[in-house]
Design an enzyme around this catalytic site. Structure first.
Site, mmCIF file in Angstrom:
data_model
loop_
_atom_site.group_PDB
_atom_site.id
_atom_site.type_symbol
_atom_site.label_atom_id
_atom_site.label_comp_id
_atom_site.label_asym_id
_atom_site.label_seq_id
_atom_site.Cartn_x
_atom_site.Cartn_y
_atom_site.Cartn_z
ATOM 1 N N LYS A 1 0.786 -1.074 0.098
ATOM 2 C CA LYS A 1 0.083 -0.088 0.073
ATOM 3 C C LYS A 1 0.625 0.782 0.132
ATOM 4 C CE LYS A 1 -3.958 -2.401 2.517
ATOM 5 N NZ LYS A 1 -4.906 -1.485 3.410
ATOM 6 N N ASP B 1 -8.096 -6.840 11.011
ATOM 7 C CA ASP B 1 -7.126 -7.817 10.084
ATOM 8 C C ASP B 1 -6.205 -7.486 10.166
ATOM 9 O OD1 ASP B 1 -7.039 -5.766 8.897
ATOM 10 O OD2 ASP B 1 -7.160 -6.378 7.086
ATOM 11 N N ASP C 1 -3.664 -6.119 8.364
ATOM 12 C CA ASP C 1 -2.746 -4.431 8.518
ATOM 13 C C ASP C 1 -3.360 -3.853 9.438
ATOM 14 O OD1 ASP C 1 -5.061 -4.757 6.689
ATOM 15 O OD2 ASP C 1 -4.016 -3.307 5.443
ATOM 16 N N ARG D 1 -9.074 -3.633 9.257
ATOM 17 C CA ARG D 1 -9.993 -3.710 9.537
ATOM 18 C C ARG D 1 -10.592 -4.088 10.692
ATOM 19 N NH1 ARG D 1 -11.943 -6.767 4.291
ATOM 20 N NH2 ARG D 1 -10.746 -5.332 2.408
ATOM 21 N N LYS E 1 -8.608 2.952 7.787
ATOM 22 C CA LYS E 1 -9.374 2.424 8.456
ATOM 23 C C LYS E 1 -8.240 2.035 9.496
ATOM 24 C CE LYS E 1 -10.525 -1.307 5.865
ATOM 25 N NZ LYS E 1 -9.099 -0.972 3.932
ATOM 26 N N ARG F 1 -19.474 -9.279 -6.423
ATOM 27 C CA ARG F 1 -20.232 -8.378 -4.592
ATOM 28 C C ARG F 1 -21.260 -8.091 -5.539
ATOM 29 N NH1 ARG F 1 -16.024 -9.452 -1.421
ATOM 30 N NH2 ARG F 1 -14.139 -8.494 -1.834
#
Ligand code: G16
Length: 551
Positions: A132, A284, A286, A289, A383, A503
């Site tokens: 990222k 999660d 990293d 989440r 986040k 999705r």
């Protein structure tokens, strides 16, 4: 010895970032020159803008500790030294959670960060790896930048790496690498201080110290392990048995570090057991989440955002008036109702955290969140999993209500937005493309049509105009609105590393409190059936059922 070596490279046309950075199979990343090509393309692209260049500036580096993390850190340090980066701030042992890295970019006024992670995807030689990119201010690289990096990665002819002394990443300290300084820091300290400035730690410590309150936090062997031990354990007094899987493992113990009902087995079993803890949570790989659980229930992420925004004043860092709320387009409209009640704007953005960042920077919003288990606020530009957990603990501590009471009271006031996501995983790319193209081409014919008993009111391809920059973004999904105000959204995932995932998101608002306890699968069964008909899923994919239902 400080020598710079330049090596030839060739185009890697697959180095286009997805929803959040570049994510590929580990074996793809491990092939000679692959990581180097992408990093050099990034450094060169940033170099084109004097306001963005990393040359002569500070950058942040760390990862979620997954397989290949150490090797990638070493390579990137050598490339940064060759490129003329002045200082690289690295988390101890190469570890930084994504929100902690974002915070450090802001705190240290760094030009950006490289975070080595494939988020909640599994790790190991057969798993996934990723990068990222953050820019100054701590936000994920905007689409315009990742597109420019991709273009550069396709024409790059060489990359440079400096031979630098092996840095001792095991201990905080400073090391010289040619003209560059490598500063190894405690991965947790600055982030922990930030959390302490936002939340009522005394109230949370009192809650945790109360014998009658039991909670369980699952770090999933990911990056939040050390953060949880330091913050929940040392600062807030949580007993070690309240935290599971806080030891970091390069393969996350062979599981996807995905905070979901599907993957957080032990946590979910415990919360759905006969004698469950009062509160459960997971984060999660990293650490960006979060999943929030109460006895026998999961708090839907869209509701979590709405509840945090509605109860913001419990936390000392959020006592100033609410500015606005943003949610990604497929996220439930629960937050819209809180924004309307509080008289503040609600922004609907494309999926991907980067789209919130201009709104945060322009001080238009206080909170933002996504259905994909992401929630955060103006304190960071990513986040933030542990932040959401602390927010919930703060609400429980101050309101003195259980998770189910908090949910029930919220739904009573605002109504319940029943919500469900169906994923069709592992579709071949051509099928997924055909399905999306056909759906898009047919959108104009849908309004006025009745599908399985309900009339379609509106159908469109979502088009976002950034209210701050005026930039438009398209290709982020399609919306179908029915006469009863129920809604369907269709989009393809941008985080997978094999095949395509379709999705489908369905939601329906329900005012009648007598129905609030019903399972979403029951309430939304007809709506999801309409989705299958509208997108011709059985005909085009041969699938009668989704691979996963989330909600
Ligand atoms: C990434 C982004 C999120 C986004 C999610 C969607 O999450 O950071 O903003 O909501 O992907 O994933 P998909 O495209 O598969 O629906 P993460 O946690 O994987 O970095």
């Amino acid at each position: 010895m400080f020598n710079i070596h330049t090596y030839p490279t060739h185009p890697f046309p697959d180095q286009r970032a997805g929803t959040s950075g570049l994510r590929k199979k580990t074996q793809v990343f491990a092939q000679p020159g692959y990581l180097e090509n992408f990093v050099q393309a990034t450094l060169d692209t940033l170099d084109e803008d004097p306001q963005r260049t990393w040359r002569n500036h500070t950058v942040i580096l760390g990862g979620d500790g997954r397989y290949h993390n150490d090797e990638a850190i070493r390579t990137i340090l050598g490339m940064a030294a060759a490129h003329g980066v002045r200082r690289v701030v690295v988390g101890r042992a190469g570890i930084l959670s994504t929100p902690a890295a974002s915070h450090l970019v802001r705190l240290r006024q760094a030009r950006g960060a490289l975070i080595l992670t494939a988020s909640h995807n599994p790790a190991g030689p057969e798993g996934d790896f990723g990068i990222k990119i953050s820019v100054s201010g701590g936000a994920p690289a905007p689409e315009s930048l990742t597109e420019a990096i991709h273009a550069r990665s396709c024409v790059l002819e060489e990359y440079s790496v400096a031979t630098i002394p092996e840095p001792d990443l095991g201990h905080p300290g400073e090391y010289r690498a040619g003209n560059m300084t490598v500063e190894v820091i405690d991965s947790v300290a600055d982030y922990a201080q930030l959390m302490e400035s936002l939340f009522d730690f005394d109230a949370i410590a009192a809650l945790i110290g109360n014998q009658s309150f039991r909670f369980l936090y699952d770090a999933m062997h990911g990056a939040t392990g050390p953060y949880a031990r330091a913050i929940l354990g040392q600062r807030l007094g949580a007993a070690s048995e309240s935290m599971i899987r806080t030891d970091m493992l390069p393969d996350f113990g062979g599981e996807a570090p995905d905070p979901s009902l599907q993957h957080a087995h032990q946590l979910v079993l415990s919360l759905y057991d006969r004698n469950p803890p009062d509160f459960g949570a997971a984060s999660d790989g990293d650490g960006d989440r979060n999943m929030i659980l109460g006895p026998g229930l999961m708090v839907p992420p869209g509701d979590s955002l709405a509840i945090i925004a509605a109860n913001a004043d419990v936390a000392p860092g959020y006592r100033q008036p609410l500015r606005g709320i943003a949610r990604s387009m497929p996220t439930s409209r629960a937050a819209d109702r809180v924004a309307a009640a509080k008289g503040v704007p609600l922004y609907e953005t494309p999926t991907g955290w980067k789209f919130f960042c201009n709104l945060l920077e322009d001080q238009r919003i206080s909170f933002c969140g996504e259905e994909s288990f992401g929630t955060s606020s103006s304190h960071a530009r990513e986040k933030d999993g542990l932040w959401a957990v602390l927010f919930w603990l703060n609400i429980i501590a101050v309101r003195r209500q259980s998770v189910s009471e908090i949910l029930a009271r919220h739904w009573q006031q605002y109504g319940r937005d029943f919500y469900l996501r169906h994923d069709y995983e592992g579709l071949d790319l051509e099928t997924a493309d055909t399905l999306i193209t056909r759906l898009r081409d047919n959108l104009g014919n849908l309004p006025g049509e009745t599908v399985a008993g309900e009339r379609i009111e509106k159908a469109d391809a979502f088009r976002y105009v950034d209210p701050v920059t005026g930039e438009t973004a398209t290709g982020h999904g399609m919306r179908v609105l029915f006469a009863d105000d129920s809604r369907l959204v269709f989009r393809l995932s941008g985080t997978g590393t094999a095949g395509a995932t379709l999705r489908i998101y369905g939601e329906k608002h329900e005012r009648d409190a007598a129905r609030h306890g019903l399972p979403p699968a029951t309430v939304l069964a007809k709506l999801m059936h309409r989705a299958r008909l509208i997108a011709a899923i059985p005909e085009l994919t041969g699938r009668e059922q989704p691979s996963v239902a989330v909600g």
